[in-house]
Design a protein around this motif. Structure first.
Motif, mmCIF file in Angstrom:
data_model
loop_
_atom_site.group_PDB
_atom_site.id
_atom_site.type_symbol
_atom_site.label_atom_id
_atom_site.label_comp_id
_atom_site.label_asym_id
_atom_site.label_seq_id
_atom_site.Cartn_x
_atom_site.Cartn_y
_atom_site.Cartn_z
ATOM 1 N N PHE A 586 0.833 -1.200 0.000
ATOM 2 C CA PHE A 586 0.000 0.000 0.000
ATOM 3 C C PHE A 586 0.868 1.250 0.000
ATOM 4 O O PHE A 586 0.602 2.205 -0.743
ATOM 5 C CB PHE A 586 -0.954 0.044 1.199
ATOM 6 C CG PHE A 586 -1.764 1.309 1.226
ATOM 7 C CD1 PHE A 586 -2.889 1.440 0.422
ATOM 8 C CD2 PHE A 586 -1.351 2.414 1.972
ATOM 9 C CE1 PHE A 586 -3.602 2.635 0.382
ATOM 10 C CE2 PHE A 586 -2.052 3.617 1.935
ATOM 11 C CZ PHE A 586 -3.182 3.718 1.141
ATOM 12 N N GLU A 587 1.923 1.248 0.835
ATOM 13 C CA GLU A 587 2.783 2.433 0.901
ATOM 14 C C GLU A 587 3.427 2.728 -0.456
ATOM 15 O O GLU A 587 3.595 3.888 -0.832
ATOM 16 C CB GLU A 587 3.887 2.234 1.956
ATOM 17 C CG GLU A 587 3.386 2.014 3.380
ATOM 18 C CD GLU A 587 2.477 3.120 3.875
ATOM 19 O OE1 GLU A 587 2.677 4.290 3.474
ATOM 20 O OE2 GLU A 587 1.547 2.837 4.653
ATOM 21 N N GLU A 591 -1.696 4.465 -3.181
ATOM 22 C CA GLU A 591 -2.309 5.768 -3.483
ATOM 23 C C GLU A 591 -2.616 5.905 -4.976
ATOM 24 O O GLU A 591 -3.666 6.436 -5.358
ATOM 25 C CB GLU A 591 -1.393 6.902 -3.025
ATOM 26 C CG GLU A 591 -1.209 7.000 -1.514
ATOM 27 C CD GLU A 591 -2.472 7.435 -0.774
ATOM 28 O OE1 GLU A 591 -3.452 7.839 -1.454
ATOM 29 O OE2 GLU A 591 -2.490 7.359 0.461
ATOM 30 N N ALA A 592 -1.719 5.425 -5.818
ATOM 31 C CA ALA A 592 -1.935 5.538 -7.269
ATOM 32 C C ALA A 592 -3.180 4.757 -7.688
ATOM 33 O O ALA A 592 -3.961 5.223 -8.537
ATOM 34 C CB ALA A 592 -0.712 5.028 -8.023
ATOM 35 N N PHE A 593 -3.382 3.580 -7.080
ATOM 36 C CA PHE A 593 -4.562 2.783 -7.436
ATOM 37 C C PHE A 593 -5.828 3.372 -6.827
ATOM 38 O O PHE A 593 -6.903 3.317 -7.446
ATOM 39 C CB PHE A 593 -4.351 1.320 -7.021
ATOM 40 C CG PHE A 593 -3.456 0.564 -7.967
ATOM 41 C CD1 PHE A 593 -3.990 -0.180 -9.011
ATOM 42 C CD2 PHE A 593 -2.077 0.629 -7.852
ATOM 43 C CE1 PHE A 593 -3.173 -0.849 -9.908
ATOM 44 C CE2 PHE A 593 -1.251 -0.035 -8.748
ATOM 45 C CZ PHE A 593 -1.793 -0.773 -9.782
ATOM 46 N N LEU A 594 -5.737 3.972 -5.629
ATOM 47 C CA LEU A 594 -6.898 4.680 -5.069
ATOM 48 C C LEU A 594 -7.304 5.838 -5.975
ATOM 49 O O LEU A 594 -8.495 6.058 -6.217
ATOM 50 C CB LEU A 594 -6.561 5.205 -3.663
ATOM 51 C CG LEU A 594 -6.613 4.199 -2.511
ATOM 52 C CD1 LEU A 594 -6.179 4.868 -1.204
ATOM 53 C CD2 LEU A 594 -8.014 3.596 -2.354
ATOM 54 N N ASP A 595 -6.314 6.574 -6.480
ATOM 55 C CA ASP A 595 -6.629 7.695 -7.381
ATOM 56 C C ASP A 595 -7.339 7.190 -8.629
ATOM 57 O O ASP A 595 -8.302 7.803 -9.115
ATOM 58 C CB ASP A 595 -5.337 8.421 -7.784
ATOM 59 C CG ASP A 595 -4.739 9.209 -6.631
ATOM 60 O OD1 ASP A 595 -5.456 9.416 -5.631
ATOM 61 O OD2 ASP A 595 -3.562 9.595 -6.732
ATOM 62 N N ALA A 596 -6.860 6.053 -9.179
ATOM 63 C CA ALA A 596 -7.491 5.506 -10.390
ATOM 64 C C ALA A 596 -8.928 5.097 -10.110
ATOM 65 O O ALA A 596 -9.817 5.300 -10.956
ATOM 66 C CB ALA A 596 -6.677 4.307 -10.892
#
Length: 598
Positions: A586-587, A591-596
C-alpha cells in the motif's frame, strides 16, 4: 534480525495482505515451525512459496532458499521486496560487487531470506560462510531435481544431500508440484534421511478438462481449437524452437495475438514477451518448455500441446499452469507416431546410465498409456500419482466414450509385416507393406513378394496408425531407438501372431466438439463498469511495472486487481481489506490505485 510478527496469521495479513491461508498451507508451516523436516508435494497454484516465506519471517536467522533458475529467483525476490521483506539474492546473473553487497546484508543479520542456486551454495567457500550464520531453515524448491528417480534430475541438486549432516540443527523443507511415490521417497531419503514429514496434497485439478487427440495436421487442429477463444489467454507448447515460431506466425495470420518464446531468442525479447503475456489479456504464448516456471497468471484459460511432453510428470506440471483462478480451463494434447519416435530418441541420446534411461522409457510408456486410455482419463492420470477418484465426467473419454473393437486380424497382419521385413523399418513402411502398397521402397527391398504383403488391405492408413500407437502403448510393439526408431514385435505380439489371445483397441473416430464450457473469467465475476475499471487498473499496473523494469505481477496479481475492481476501496483502510494488499505494497503503490478508482 528481530522478528516483527506475532504469528503466522499476523505475517500473512501484514506482509502479503491475505486474511486466510489456502488449504494445506498451515499444516506445512506448522511442521516447519515445530522444527521438523518436511517434503511438501503441492499442485501448481496451491501457493507453496508462502509455505516457506511465512516461516522465514518468524524464525530467528536467515532462511536459505535453493532455486534452480535465475529468472525464478529474480521474480520471487522482486515480489518479496515489493511486500517489504528483507531478502538477498546471489547468482551468476549479477556482477561480483552486487553479490558481495548482498552477502554483507546477510552476514549483518539484515536479511530474512537468501536465494541461491545449488551450484553457488555447495561450494566450499559458501558452505564455510554458512557455518558462520547457521541458517535455521534450508528450502529446496523444485525438489524433484534432487532425485535420480525423477524425470528432471540435475546432478548439482544431488549435492544438497550433504546439508543435513553439515547443518544438523537446521530444518530442511523441500517443495515440488510433481513427484510419483518412488520419487517422493527418494527425495526424503536424500535430503533428510527420511526423518521428517511427507505432506502430499491432492493432485486433482477438477476445473481442468482433459483431451487427447491423434495428430492429423497440427497447425490446422490448433487453429480449429482456437475458434471462439478470441480474447482468452493461453499457452501452446511446441517441441522445437522452429515449431514455436511457425505456430505463432500461423495464429497471428488468423488474427490472434500470439507471441513466441524459446531459449534461442534474445533475452530482452523473451522478457518483453513474457511481460506482455502476464500483463495483457488475450495473448497466446507459443513456447518450448523453457516457458512457464514461476509464471503467476491465474486466468490462463487453456494449455495446448502440439507435441508429446516428456512424461506424465512434465505434462501435469505444464497443464497445471491453466485455470489457477479455479475457473474452467481446457487442456489438449496432440500426439502421433513421430512424437513417440522423437521422445525415444531423446532418451537414448541422453548422457545418462542405462538405469536412468530405462526409467525414462517407462515414464514415456505411462504417458502413452494415458494418451490411449479407454477409461476416464483423469482416473488414469491420478492413478499414476497414487490417487483413486471416480470418473470425472469432463474429460474427452467420459464425454465421448470410445468403442472397443476386436482388431486381432488387423494386428496380426501388421505384426507379421513387421516380422517379415526383419524388424528393420518404421511404422509408415510396415503399414504400407501390410496394406499391399506398391511403393518404390517396397519394390526395392522385394517386400511386395512377402507373405504379409496385402494381408491388411481391408483397413485404411489412419486405422493402422491408430493400431500402431495403441500396440506400442499396450506393449505389443516397441520402438527400437538403438536402430533408428524401427518397430519390434514384443513377446506379447509374437503370442498374438501365433494365435494366443485377442487384440482389442479403441476404434479411431473423429472427436466430437466439446460441450460449451464457461471459460471467460471477468464477465462471470464483474459487471460492465467493473470490467472497465479492471482494464484501467491493469493499464496502470503495466505502466508502473515498465517504469520499474519489473514483472507486472510483482505490483499486484490479477486476482488482487479483480478484488479491487469489485470492492472499489476509497481509503487506506478499505484498500488494506483487498486480498493481496499488504502494508508495504500500500505504501508503495496504494495511493496511485486509489486515485485511479476514485
Amino acid at each position: 534480525m528481530p522478528k516483527r510478527y506475532a504469528n503466522m496469521h499476523d505475517a500473512l495479513k501484514t506482509v502479503f495482505g491475505h486474511d486466510d491461508f489456502r488449504p494445506g498451507q498451515e499444516d506445512v508451516i506448522d511442521t516447519i515451525l515445530s522444527g521438523q523436516n518436511v517434503l511438501a508435494v503441492m499442485p501448481t497454484g496451491a501457493g507453496k512459496s508462502l509455505c516457506y516465506q511465512v516461516p522465514s519471517l518468524l524464525l530467528d536467522g536467515t532462511t536459505v532458499v535453493v532455486s534452480p533458475l535465475v529468472a525464478l529467483m529474480d521474480n520471487q525476490v522482486a515480489a518479496l521486496r515489493a511486500n517489504g521483506v528483507a531478502v538477498s539474492c546471489i547468482h551468476s546473473g549479477q556482477d561480483r560487487a552486487r553479490n558481495v553487497e548482498e552477502w554483507k546484508r546477510v552476514s549483518r543479520g539484515e536479511a530474512d531470506m537468501l536465494y541461491l542456486s545449488p551450484e553457488r551454495l555447495m561450494t566450499d567457500r559458501m558452505l564455510s560462510a554458512m557455518a558462520q550464520i547457521q541458517p535455521p531453515l534450508f528450502v529446496v524448491d523444485e525438489a524433484h531435481c534432487v532425485s535420480k528417480w525423477g524425470p528432471a534430475f540435475r546432478p548439482e541438486y544431488a549435492q544438497l544431500s550433504q546439508l543435513k549432516s553439515l547443518f544438523p540443527n537446521a530444518r530442511v523443507a523441500a517443495f515440488t508440484a510433481t513427484a510419483d511415490e518412488g520419487t517422493r521417497v527418494d527425495i526424503a531419503a536424500q535430503l533428510f534421511g527420511g526423518n521428517g514429514r511427507m505432506i502430499v496434497q491432492g493432485f486433482d485439478r477438477p476445473n481442468l478438462s482433459l483431451t487427447v487427440q491423434p495428430k492429423v495436421n497440427r497447425s490446422a487442429q490448433l487453429i480449429d481449437f482456437m475458434k471462439g477463444r478470441e480474447g482468452e489467454s493461453g499457452i501452446v507448447y511446441a517441441l522445437s524452437r522452429k515449431n514455436t515460431e511457425e505456430h505463432a506466425r500461423a495464429l497471428v495470420a488468423e488474427g490472434y495475438t500470439a507471441l513466441p518464446y524459446h531459449a534461442g531468442m534474445p533475452a530482452d525479447v523473451r522478457f518483453e514477451n513474457q511481460e506482455r503475456f502476464i500483463a495483457e489479456d488475450g495473448i497466446v504464448m507459443v513456447a518450448t518448455i523453457a516457458f512457464g516456471m514461476g509464471i503467476d497468471k491465474p486466468d490462463i484459460r487453456f494449455v495446448y500441446h502440439v507435441n508429446l511432453p516428456s512424461s506424465l510428470e512434465a505434462y501435469y506440471q505444464e497443464i497445471g499452469r491453466a485455470g489457477r483462478d479455479g475457473n474452467p480451463a481446457d487442456t489438449v494434447l496432440l500426439y502421433g507416431l513421430d512424437d513417440i519416435r522423437m521422445r525415444r530418441q531423446f532418451i537414448t541420446q541422453e548422457d545418462s546410465d542405462q538405469d536412468h534411461q530405462l526409467r525414462e522409457h517407462k515414464r514415456l510408456d505411462a504417458l502413452l498409456g494415458y494418451c490411449e486410455a479407454s477409461t476416464c482419463r483423469r482416473q488414469v492420470l491420478m492413478a499414476y500419482f497414487g490417487e483413486t477418484i471416480p470418473p470425472c465426467g469432463s474429460c474427452d473419454v467420459c464425454e465421448n466414450p470410445p468403442d472397443r473393437i476386436d482388431a486381432t486380424d488387423a494386428a496380426i497382419a501388421l505384426f507379421q509385416a513387421v516380422q517379415d521385413t526383419g524388424e528393420r523399418f518404421g511404422a509408415n513402411h510396415v503399414i504400407a507393406v501390410a496394406r499391399g502398397a506398391e511403393t518404390e521402397k517396397i519394390r526395392q527391398f522385394g517386400h511386395d513378394q512377402l507373405p504379409s504383403h496385402g494381408t491388411g488391405e481391408r483397413w485404411g492408413d489412419g486405422f493402422f496408425k491408430s493400431l500402431v500407437r495403441q500396440a506400442i502403448a499396450t506393449g505389443y510393439l516397441q520402438v527400437d531407438m538403438q536402430r533408428y526408431g524401427r518397430l519390434v514385435v514384443t513377446d506379447a505380439g509374437r503370442k498374438l501372431v501365433s494365435g494366443e489371445g485377442a487384440f482389442l483397441m479403441t476404434e479411431p473416430k473423429a472427436p466430437k466438439p466439446k460441450r460449451d464450457r464457461k471459460r471467460k473469467v471477468a464477465p462471470d465475476l464483474l459487471d460492465q463498469a467493473d470490467q472497465e475499471l479492471l482494464a484501467k487498473l491493469k493499464g496502470l499496473r503495466r505502466d508502473m511495472a515498465r517504469a520499474l523494469g519489473k514483472p507486472a505481477f510483482i505490483i499486484f496479481s490479477d486476482a488482487t486487481l479483480i478484488d479491487m475492481a469489485q470492492k472499489r476501496p476509497l481509503d487506506r483502510a478499505q484498500m488494506l481489506s483487498v486480498s493481496g494488499v499488504g502494508e508495504t505494497k500500500f505504501e508503495r503503490f496504494g495511493e496511485a490505485f486509489l486515485d485511479a478508482i476514485n
